[in-house]
Design an enzyme around this catalytic site. Structure first.
Site, PDB file in Angstrom:
ATOM      1  N   HIS A 134       1.422   8.906   9.472  1.00  0.00           N
ATOM      2  CA  HIS A 134       0.071   9.162   8.965  1.00  0.00           C
ATOM      3  C   HIS A 134      -0.045  10.620   8.578  1.00  0.00           C
ATOM      4  CE1 HIS A 134      -4.301   9.204   8.644  1.00  0.00           C
ATOM      5  NE2 HIS A 134      -4.199   7.901   8.517  1.00  0.00           N
ATOM      6  N   ASP A 188      -2.385  -0.041  10.344  1.00  0.00           N
ATOM      7  CA  ASP A 188      -1.861  -1.231   9.672  1.00  0.00           C
ATOM      8  C   ASP A 188      -0.756  -1.926  10.461  1.00  0.00           C
ATOM      9  OD1 ASP A 188      -3.502  -1.035   7.364  1.00  0.00           O
ATOM     10  OD2 ASP A 188      -2.276   0.625   6.665  1.00  0.00           O
TER      11      ASP A 188
END
Ligand code: CMC
Length: 430
Positions: A308, A365
């Site tokens: 991320h 996700d």
């Protein structure tokens, strides 16, 4: 809210020196204000991927990527996921405060009143091929909405635009699924709450089917949507702001946001994660092989659902979802070999020097797709589910931008590195 600041940063270059003001946020982040940089020095900044660029001031979401903190309007994501409904969170994000009972009632009433889409819009659904990706359908249909609701770009109409989108996108999302499986469209039912109504439109096979919404599934979906509802200046939110900054209508900005979300480095990762897990499972659960591939600089393969831009310790949404995946599968009496595989993959990656060094952790996700599967949602719809959750966030970003006294059209600069001026060469001499 924002602190007054006497401090400044000094930039020195060749014979020039300028004092640049600094802005301090309510959580202590410090930004150098470079608005006058070019006019005073002729310099611009270079920041590919915008990793160091603050594009706006915002009151919507706070993230501390080092400590894994995520708050919407000051409320911790864990508390909201546990205690709030998705409609309350929508209201909070878009209008800036938790609704009182009467406000929530009115809001939910407005959402129900506006959930139907114009009958003629069904003709558009009919025109798409059966195997059209539902994200393409969603983005097209949101733009199409603006042809049925041609509201002038006027702040007095913003609330109606916002309600239209919040109410109708779930209908469009469910219809895109119905279209892909060839079942009749199910109209929105004003007797059901937002999430229950969505499930009804998705899973009721025909108007006569006695389908009843399973409360376990409804609760789980509420949680998923809350966890996806807002995430400050990510790729799709920035796209919404960018498109909205031309003062085009809200529908076009949201449609652009959907397109930005679709890519596998952003929201499309949730579908890509399940496809990756399916592939590893079909390949004899050979986790090491795929971890090696992800580390190989000569391979394009990445561990989907890992890494991320902002979270460098853990993504709080992934932690909640990992636990929720266990709980929901238990409650539904399901087992999914992909959940065990995902957990083992996470463990191998988190103990691997490559991932440790780069501070790559599971993101939102990684586990969401396993829950969607358990709820009966097909993988092609995963990113649509993300979009449905993120809609209030995009709307809030757009609204905040339009109401910002510093509003200007977004127009970055560039560093030109192409040819300098040269004479045109006639075609016969090239
Ligand atoms: N697997 C293997 N290596 C990775 C991964 C991954 N998933 N993510 C980053 N890296 C490596 C990357 O190769 C680079 O290595 P090196 O320094 O040797 O060149 C380093 O880590 C830094 O990566 P980056 O691409 O510069 O990081 P970024 O901040 O630009 O990208 C990201 C962030 C999320 C796009 C990226 O981590 C990624 O591609 N992850 C997989 C896709 C994914 O799960 N996306 C969902 C993001 S969260 C929800 C959302 O936004 O929708």
């Amino acid at each position: 809210m924002q602190q007054e600041n006497e401090e400044f940063a000094v930039l020195k270059f060749r014979d020039k020196e300028v004092n640049l003001p600094v802005i301090v946020g309510t959580e202590g982040e410090i930004a150098v204000d470079i608005q006058k940089l070019r006019s005073r020095t002729g310099l611009i900044t270079y920041d590919p991927g915008y990793g160091n660029t603050g594009s706006c001031k915002s009151t919507i979401t706070f993230i501390n990527g080092e400590e894994g903190i995520l708050r919407y309007r000051g409320y911790d994501i864990r508390e909201l996921a546990e205690k709030a409904s998705f409609t309350e969170v929508m209201y909070l994000i878009v209008f800036g405060k938790l609704p009182k009972e009467s406000e929530l009632k009115e809001f939910e009433h407005d959402l129900k009143e506006n959930a139907m889409i114009h009958e003629d819009m069904k003709k558009f659904f009919e025109g798409f091929p059966a195997n059209a990706h539902p994200m393409a359908v969603l983005s097209s249909m949101i733009t199409a909405l603006s042809t049925f609701h041609p509201i002038p770009d006027d702040p007095s109409h913003f609330r109606q635009d916002i309600i239209n989108l919040l109410a109708k996108v779930k209908t469009i999302a469910a219809y895109s699924y119905k279209k892909s499986i060839g079942q009749p469209y199910i109209y929105p039912d004003p007797n059901l709450d937002y999430v229950g109504d969505f499930l009804n439109m998705m899973f009721k096979k025909s108007p006569n089917d006695p389908y009843k919404v399973n409360p376990v599934i409804e609760k789980a979906l509420n949680k998923l949507l809350i966890l996806h509802a807002e995430h400050e200046q990510n790729c799709s939110a920035s796209t919404v702001r960018m498109v909205g900054s031309s003062k085009g209508n809200l529908y076009s900005a949201i449609s652009a946001g959907v397109s930005a979300l679709w890519g596998p480095l952003h929201g499309g990762a949730n579908q890509a994660v399940i496809e990756m897990l399916e592939q590893i499972h079909a390949d004899g659960d050979n986790i090491e092989k795929y971890v090696e591939m992800a580390k190989d600089p000569n391979s394009d393969f990445r561990l989907m659902g890992f890494g991320h831009r902002v979270y460098k310790n853990f993504d709080p949404r992934a932690l909640i979802l990992k636990q929720a995946a266990d709980d929901i599968l238990n409650e539904l009496g399901l087992q999914d070999p992909l959940l065990d595989l995902a957990k083992r993959l996470e463990e191998v990656a988190l103990n691997d020097e490559y991932f440790i060094k780069r501070r790559l952790y599971p993101n939102v996700d990684f586990y969401s797709g396993i829950i969607y599967r358990a709820l009966g949602i097909p993988k092609e719809m995963f990113t649509v589910m993300f979009a449905l959750g993120r809609l209030p966030g995009w709307i809030a970003q757009w609204k905040e931008m339009r109401e910002d006294p510093d509003f200007r059209i977004h127009r970055p600069r560039q560093i030109y590195i192409g040819e300098t001026e040269r004479p045109f060469v006639p075609i016969s001499q090239r």
